[in-house]
Write a protein that holds these residues in place. Structure first.
Motif, PDB file in Angstrom:
ATOM      1  N   ALA A  94       0.840  -1.202   0.000  1.00 38.01           N
ATOM      2  CA  ALA A  94       0.000   0.000   0.000  1.00 38.01           C
ATOM      3  C   ALA A  94       0.879   1.257   0.000  1.00 38.01           C
ATOM      4  CB  ALA A  94      -0.934  -0.009   1.204  1.00 38.01           C
ATOM      5  N   ALA A  95       1.959   1.232   0.759  1.00 38.76           N
ATOM      6  CA  ALA A  95       2.873   2.373   0.794  1.00 38.76           C
ATOM      7  C   ALA A  95       3.529   2.580  -0.571  1.00 38.76           C
ATOM      8  CB  ALA A  95       3.944   2.175   1.870  1.00 38.76           C
ATOM      9  N   ARG A  96       3.799   1.509  -1.279  1.00 41.74           N
ATOM     10  CA  ARG A  96       4.391   1.616  -2.619  1.00 41.74           C
ATOM     11  C   ARG A  96       3.446   2.287  -3.596  1.00 41.74           C
ATOM     12  NH1 ARG A  96       8.121  -2.859  -5.097  1.00 41.74           N
ATOM     13  NH2 ARG A  96       7.737  -1.366  -6.710  1.00 41.74           N
ATOM     14  N   GLU A  97       2.157   2.223  -3.336  1.00 40.62           N
ATOM     15  CA  GLU A  97       1.187   2.878  -4.216  1.00 40.62           C
ATOM     16  C   GLU A  97       1.438   4.387  -4.294  1.00 40.62           C
ATOM     17  OE1 GLU A  97      -1.257   1.622  -6.254  1.00 40.62           O
ATOM     18  OE2 GLU A  97      -0.265  -0.272  -5.795  1.00 40.62           O
ATOM     19  N   ASN A  98       2.041   4.958  -3.248  1.00 41.09           N
ATOM     20  CA  ASN A  98       2.340   6.392  -3.266  1.00 41.09           C
ATOM     21  C   ASN A  98       3.378   6.748  -4.321  1.00 41.09           C
ATOM     22  OD1 ASN A  98       0.504   7.141  -1.318  1.00 41.09           O
ATOM     23  ND2 ASN A  98       1.951   6.864   0.352  1.00 41.09           N
ATOM     24  N   GLU A  99       4.101   5.759  -4.828  1.00 38.48           N
ATOM     25  CA  GLU A  99       5.042   6.008  -5.924  1.00 38.48           C
ATOM     26  C   GLU A  99       4.308   6.431  -7.189  1.00 38.48           C
ATOM     27  OE1 GLU A  99       7.627   2.850  -7.160  1.00 38.48           O
ATOM     28  OE2 GLU A  99       8.656   2.800  -5.244  1.00 38.48           O
ATOM     29  N   PHE A 100       3.055   6.063  -7.313  1.00 36.59           N
ATOM     30  CA  PHE A 100       2.310   6.297  -8.549  1.00 36.59           C
ATOM     31  C   PHE A 100       1.450   7.561  -8.514  1.00 36.59           C
ATOM     32  CE2 PHE A 100       3.284   1.794  -8.863  1.00 36.59           C
ATOM     33  CZ  PHE A 100       3.668   1.687 -10.185  1.00 36.59           C
ATOM     34  N   ARG A 101       1.612   8.373  -7.496  1.00 35.80           N
ATOM     35  CA  ARG A 101       0.824   9.612  -7.448  1.00 35.80           C
ATOM     36  C   ARG A 101       1.654  10.743  -6.857  1.00 35.80           C
ATOM     37  NH1 ARG A 101      -2.573   6.086  -5.198  1.00 35.80           N
ATOM     38  NH2 ARG A 101      -2.236   5.482  -3.073  1.00 35.80           N
ATOM     39  N   LEU A 102       1.278  11.954  -7.251  1.00 35.27           N
ATOM     40  CA  LEU A 102       1.903  13.121  -6.653  1.00 35.27           C
ATOM     41  C   LEU A 102       1.227  13.369  -5.312  1.00 35.27           C
ATOM     42  CD1 LEU A 102       2.292  15.747  -9.544  1.00 35.27           C
ATOM     43  CD2 LEU A 102       4.057  14.382  -8.450  1.00 35.27           C
ATOM     44  N   LEU A 103       2.004  13.416  -4.267  1.00 40.17           N
ATOM     45  CA  LEU A 103       1.471  13.694  -2.941  1.00 40.17           C
ATOM     46  C   LEU A 103       1.337  15.204  -2.764  1.00 40.17           C
ATOM     47  CD1 LEU A 103       3.550  11.045  -0.951  1.00 40.17           C
ATOM     48  CD2 LEU A 103       1.275  10.811  -1.990  1.00 40.17           C
ATOM     49  N   GLU A 104       0.633  15.632  -1.738  1.00 42.40           N
ATOM     50  CA  GLU A 104       0.340  17.059  -1.557  1.00 42.40           C
ATOM     51  C   GLU A 104       1.589  17.936  -1.509  1.00 42.40           C
ATOM     52  OE1 GLU A 104      -2.459  18.351   1.351  1.00 42.40           O
ATOM     53  OE2 GLU A 104      -3.790  16.655   0.968  1.00 42.40           O
ATOM     54  N   ASP A 105       2.673  17.417  -0.967  1.00 42.30           N
ATOM     55  CA  ASP A 105       3.894  18.227  -0.834  1.00 42.30           C
ATOM     56  C   ASP A 105       4.826  18.093  -2.045  1.00 42.30           C
ATOM     57  OD1 ASP A 105       4.527  15.574  -0.253  1.00 42.30           O
ATOM     58  OD2 ASP A 105       6.096  16.121   1.174  1.00 42.30           O
ATOM     59  N   GLU A 106       4.387  17.431  -3.113  1.00 41.25           N
ATOM     60  CA  GLU A 106       5.215  17.217  -4.289  1.00 41.25           C
ATOM     61  C   GLU A 106       4.720  18.054  -5.463  1.00 41.25           C
ATOM     62  OE1 GLU A 106       6.640  12.626  -3.628  1.00 41.25           O
ATOM     63  OE2 GLU A 106       4.652  12.958  -4.514  1.00 41.25           O
ATOM     64  N   THR A 107       5.669  18.442  -6.304  1.00 40.15           N
ATOM     65  CA  THR A 107       5.342  19.191  -7.512  1.00 40.15           C
ATOM     66  C   THR A 107       5.886  18.448  -8.726  1.00 40.15           C
ATOM     67  OG1 THR A 107       7.408  20.460  -7.494  1.00 40.15           O
ATOM     68  CG2 THR A 107       5.517  21.398  -6.270  1.00 40.15           C
ATOM     69  N   LEU A 108       5.320  18.739  -9.868  1.00 39.00           N
ATOM     70  CA  LEU A 108       5.820  18.161 -11.104  1.00 39.00           C
ATOM     71  C   LEU A 108       7.269  18.590 -11.327  1.00 39.00           C
ATOM     72  CD1 LEU A 108       5.461  16.554 -13.702  1.00 39.00           C
ATOM     73  CD2 LEU A 108       4.438  18.610 -14.728  1.00 39.00           C
ATOM     74  N   GLU A 109       7.555  19.850 -11.073  1.00 44.73           N
ATOM     75  CA  GLU A 109       8.926  20.353 -11.237  1.00 44.73           C
ATOM     76  C   GLU A 109       9.902  19.572 -10.349  1.00 44.73           C
ATOM     77  OE1 GLU A 109      11.481  24.514 -10.810  1.00 44.73           O
ATOM     78  OE2 GLU A 109       9.342  24.519 -10.328  1.00 44.73           O
ATOM     79  N   GLY A 110       9.507  19.310  -9.118  1.00 44.32           N
ATOM     80  CA  GLY A 110      10.366  18.556  -8.201  1.00 44.32           C
ATOM     81  C   GLY A 110      10.573  17.118  -8.650  1.00 44.32           C
ATOM     82  N   VAL A 111       9.514  16.483  -9.139  1.00 40.03           N
ATOM     83  CA  VAL A 111       9.606  15.105  -9.614  1.00 40.03           C
ATOM     84  C   VAL A 111      10.509  15.033 -10.849  1.00 40.03           C
ATOM     85  CG1 VAL A 111       8.259  13.244 -10.659  1.00 40.03           C
ATOM     86  CG2 VAL A 111       7.425  14.360  -8.600  1.00 40.03           C
ATOM     87  N   LEU A 112      10.368  15.997 -11.753  1.00 36.78           N
ATOM     88  CA  LEU A 112      11.220  16.010 -12.945  1.00 36.78           C
ATOM     89  C   LEU A 112      12.684  16.262 -12.581  1.00 36.78           C
ATOM     90  CD1 LEU A 112       8.856  17.927 -15.403  1.00 36.78           C
ATOM     91  CD2 LEU A 112       9.675  15.567 -15.674  1.00 36.78           C
ATOM     92  N   ALA A 113      12.918  17.136 -11.606  1.00 36.79           N
ATOM     93  CA  ALA A 113      14.298  17.398 -11.171  1.00 36.79           C
ATOM     94  C   ALA A 113      14.915  16.149 -10.537  1.00 36.79           C
ATOM     95  CB  ALA A 113      14.327  18.571 -10.197  1.00 36.79           C
ATOM     96  N   ALA A 114      14.139  15.461  -9.719  1.00 32.93           N
ATOM     97  CA  ALA A 114      14.639  14.227  -9.095  1.00 32.93           C
ATOM     98  C   ALA A 114      14.932  13.178 -10.163  1.00 32.93           C
ATOM     99  CB  ALA A 114      13.622  13.703  -8.082  1.00 32.93           C
ATOM    100  N   TYR A 115      14.078  13.095 -11.170  1.00 35.40           N
ATOM    101  CA  TYR A 115      14.288  12.145 -12.255  1.00 35.40           C
ATOM    102  C   TYR A 115      15.566  12.482 -13.020  1.00 35.40           C
ATOM    103  CZ  TYR A 115      13.000   9.100 -16.231  1.00 35.40           C
ATOM    104  OH  TYR A 115      12.968   8.132 -17.207  1.00 35.40           O
TER     105      TYR A 115
END
Length: 183
Positions: A94-115
């Motif tokens: 269930a915790a791994r399911e959070n990998e598939f969604r942007l959480l409230e404290d996450e941004t697209l810009e942040g996810v792209l930078a991490a990638y």
């Protein structure tokens, strides 16, 4: 006195050729298509479930970055770098399911930078690692018992995973606003 062009020639690594260049080229193309699905999306759109699945564009990028990081850790450290999937609980999944969604404290810009950071690390490893170096796979119901994967096999898996999820992201994106990245 050394001229600027001479100094650049001394500090520039030679271009990769052959198998390593092929791996990097295909991985780069797969990453491009995945990232392109997020082009001009807001954080809300990137986190929006537009199909019956729980997949989102931002979540797919976040997931692929996480998976790529773990597989690179596997190349460098062997199966201990990954969890024992056969021992995971329902809570773990269930915790791994959070990998598939942007959480409230996450941004697209942040996810792209991490990638981008994960991608740079992987690319550096493709350029230098012994592609034949292999480790046994971690325990998981979906892996053959006693199987070993070489670094080469792991990179091929990362390319396949990235390509597959780029296709998923393309479908999710098209359902958001009709934009298509691959067709």
């Amino acid at each position: 006195m050394t001229g600027t062009t001479d100094l650049q020639a001394e500090t520039t690594a030679p271009a990769l050729t052959g198998e390593r260049a092929d791996l990097l080229e295909q991985l780069g193309k797969s990453r491009f298509f995945l990232r392109f699905t997020a082009n001009e999306l807001t954080d809300g759109q990137a986190g929006h479930r537009s199909t019956v699945s729980g997949l989102t564009v931002g979540g797919l990028i976040k997931h692929v970055a996480s998976v790529e990081k773990v597989w690179v850790d596997f190349i460098l450290g062997g199966p201990s770098a990954m969890p024992d999937f056969s021992a995971m609980t329902e809570e773990d999944f269930a915790a791994r399911e959070n990998e598939f969604r942007l959480l409230e404290d996450e941004t697209l810009e942040g996810v792209l930078a991490a990638y981008a950071e994960v991608a740079a690390r992987t690319d550096a490893l493709v350029a230098t690692v012994d592609l034949d170096a292999a480790h046994p796979l971690p325990k998981a119901p979906w892996f053959d018992q006693d199987a070993k994967w070489s670094a080469r096999r792991v990179f091929l898996h990362v390319i396949a995973e990235t390509s597959q999820h780029a296709g998923h992201a393309d479908i999710v994106r098209e359902a958001i606003d009709g934009a298509k990245s691959m067709g």
